[in-house]
Motif scaffolding. Sequence first.
Motif: not given
Length: 94
Positions: A34-49
């Motif tokens: 994953x791109x770091x930006x994508x990872x950080x967004x998922x971490x913040x939003x909690x929208x993990x698959x």
Amino acid sequence: MQIVSKYLNLLHSIPTLIEISGYRNDYLAKKLNMKSVTFSAKKQRGNWQPDEVENLMKLINNEDVENYLLVQEMEDLKNDEVMTIEAFRKEHKL
């Protein structure tokens, strides 16, 4: 319903688990392709698959993370009704 509740609790705990694990976001992002930006967004939003959660948990699994999850499980269970072994045997005529 309890399974869904536990999964949602896990999702909400991911940022804390990452912090406890000691791994850096950029390292985990790279390992998850994953791109770091994508990872950080998922971490913040909690929208993990679900597959991302599974892979992430495999990566960050260590004794500290396991201890944190065990404490959380014990906290969840402390208000549950319990039965002594004697009462269980009596109820089930063992």
